[in-house]
Design a protein around this motif. Structure first.
Motif, PDB file in Angstrom:
ATOM      1  N   MET A   1       0.847  -1.177   0.000  1.00  0.00           N
ATOM      2  CA  MET A   1       0.000   0.000   0.000  1.00  0.00           C
ATOM      3  C   MET A   1       0.892   1.239   0.000  1.00  0.00           C
ATOM      4  N   THR A   2       0.538   2.152  -0.878  1.00  0.00           N
ATOM      5  CA  THR A   2       1.279   3.408  -1.001  1.00  0.00           C
ATOM      6  C   THR A   2       0.318   4.564  -0.789  1.00  0.00           C
ATOM      7  N   ILE A   3       0.815   5.615  -0.158  1.00  0.00           N
ATOM      8  CA  ILE A   3       0.072   6.877  -0.080  1.00  0.00           C
ATOM      9  C   ILE A   3       0.699   7.794  -1.118  1.00  0.00           C
ATOM     10  N   TRP A   4      -0.143   8.263  -2.045  1.00  0.00           N
ATOM     11  CA  TRP A   4       0.269   9.204  -3.097  1.00  0.00           C
ATOM     12  C   TRP A   4      -0.255  10.578  -2.734  1.00  0.00           C
ATOM     13  N   VAL A   5       0.550  11.606  -2.924  1.00  0.00           N
ATOM     14  CA  VAL A   5       0.145  12.961  -2.558  1.00  0.00           C
ATOM     15  C   VAL A   5       0.189  13.851  -3.787  1.00  0.00           C
ATOM     16  N   ASP A   6      -0.945  14.472  -4.078  1.00  0.00           N
ATOM     17  CA  ASP A   6      -1.039  15.521  -5.092  1.00  0.00           C
ATOM     18  C   ASP A   6      -0.439  16.754  -4.417  1.00  0.00           C
ATOM     19  N   ALA A   7       0.880  16.866  -4.480  1.00  0.00           N
ATOM     20  CA  ALA A   7       1.610  17.773  -3.595  1.00  0.00           C
ATOM     21  C   ALA A   7       1.617  19.235  -4.021  1.00  0.00           C
ATOM     22  N   GLY A  68      -6.112  -0.400  -3.370  1.00  0.00           N
ATOM     23  CA  GLY A  68      -5.652  -0.411  -1.987  1.00  0.00           C
ATOM     24  C   GLY A  68      -4.796   0.770  -1.601  1.00  0.00           C
ATOM     25  N   ASP A  69      -4.391   1.590  -2.563  1.00  0.00           N
ATOM     26  CA  ASP A  69      -3.598   2.773  -2.259  1.00  0.00           C
ATOM     27  C   ASP A  69      -4.504   3.901  -1.757  1.00  0.00           C
ATOM     28  N   LEU A  70      -3.884   4.916  -1.168  1.00  0.00           N
ATOM     29  CA  LEU A  70      -4.579   6.110  -0.711  1.00  0.00           C
ATOM     30  C   LEU A  70      -3.974   7.302  -1.426  1.00  0.00           C
ATOM     31  N   LYS A  85      -9.847   2.966 -10.064  1.00  0.00           N
ATOM     32  CA  LYS A  85      -8.788   1.955 -10.081  1.00  0.00           C
ATOM     33  C   LYS A  85      -8.742   1.140  -8.784  1.00  0.00           C
ATOM     34  N   GLY A  86      -9.618   1.453  -7.835  1.00  0.00           N
ATOM     35  CA  GLY A  86      -9.660   0.702  -6.586  1.00  0.00           C
ATOM     36  C   GLY A  86      -8.936   1.345  -5.425  1.00  0.00           C
ATOM     37  N   ALA A  87      -8.462   2.558  -5.606  1.00  0.00           N
ATOM     38  CA  ALA A  87      -7.819   3.291  -4.513  1.00  0.00           C
ATOM     39  C   ALA A  87      -8.882   4.099  -3.771  1.00  0.00           C
ATOM     40  N   LEU A  88      -8.475   4.748  -2.696  1.00  0.00           N
ATOM     41  CA  LEU A  88      -9.331   5.690  -1.984  1.00  0.00           C
ATOM     42  C   LEU A  88      -8.666   7.049  -2.057  1.00  0.00           C
TER      43      LEU A  88
END
Length: 148
Positions: A1-7, A68-70, A85-88
């Motif tokens: 699981m990875t957390i991606w940030v629209d930074a 499963g990613d956030l 795609k199944g992320a939140l």
């Protein structure tokens, strides 16, 4: 699981909360932005700089996000794409967006955009508050606790 940030549009205080959470939980945290960002020198925290341009960072997040990613973003269209795609998605104000609620938020966003285009001024979003910060931190903690 990875957390991606629209930074590019992520408040600094939210980034700090994310850095602390990633340090504590060892979750992979990746910030994606059009500019170079400083991140703590930890192997699970990285920053990716993409070229400037409309939706370039958003497109990179959509390309990389997996089930499963956030994704941390206030961009509702981006949230809708990663949820497909199944992320939140979690907004910096602490609103968790899922398949159950993102379509309604997208419709409201489009409605408000239409209103602004026709000359109606809505006043914009309220200033980021300590209540927003707390709501974000609480929702992030709940999400991370469910992942263990």
């Amino acid at each position: 699981m990875t957390i991606w940030v629209d930074a590019d549009a992520c408040p600094v205080v939210v980034r700090d909360i994310l850095f602390k959470a990633a340090t504590r939980t060892k979750v992979t945290l990746t910030l994606i932005a059009n500019q170079m960002l400083r991140v703590p020198p930890l192997p699970n925290i990285t920053a990716v700089q993409v070229s400037s341009g409309f939706d370039v960072a958003d497109n990179e997040i959509v390309r990389r996000a997996m089930q499963g990613d956030l994704v941390i973003t206030s961009d509702i269209p981006l949230a809708a794409e990663v949820i497909e795609k199944g992320a939140l998605a979690l907004s910096p104000r602490g609103e968790l967006l899922t398949a159950d609620n993102v379509k309604g938020r997208l419709m409201m966003r489009d409605f408000m955009d239409t209103m602004r285009s026709s000359g109606v001024h809505s006043g914009g979003a309220a200033a980021y508050s300590s209540a927003d910060k707390q709501a974000f931190a609480n929702q992030l903690d709940r999400y991370l606790a469910r992942q263990r």
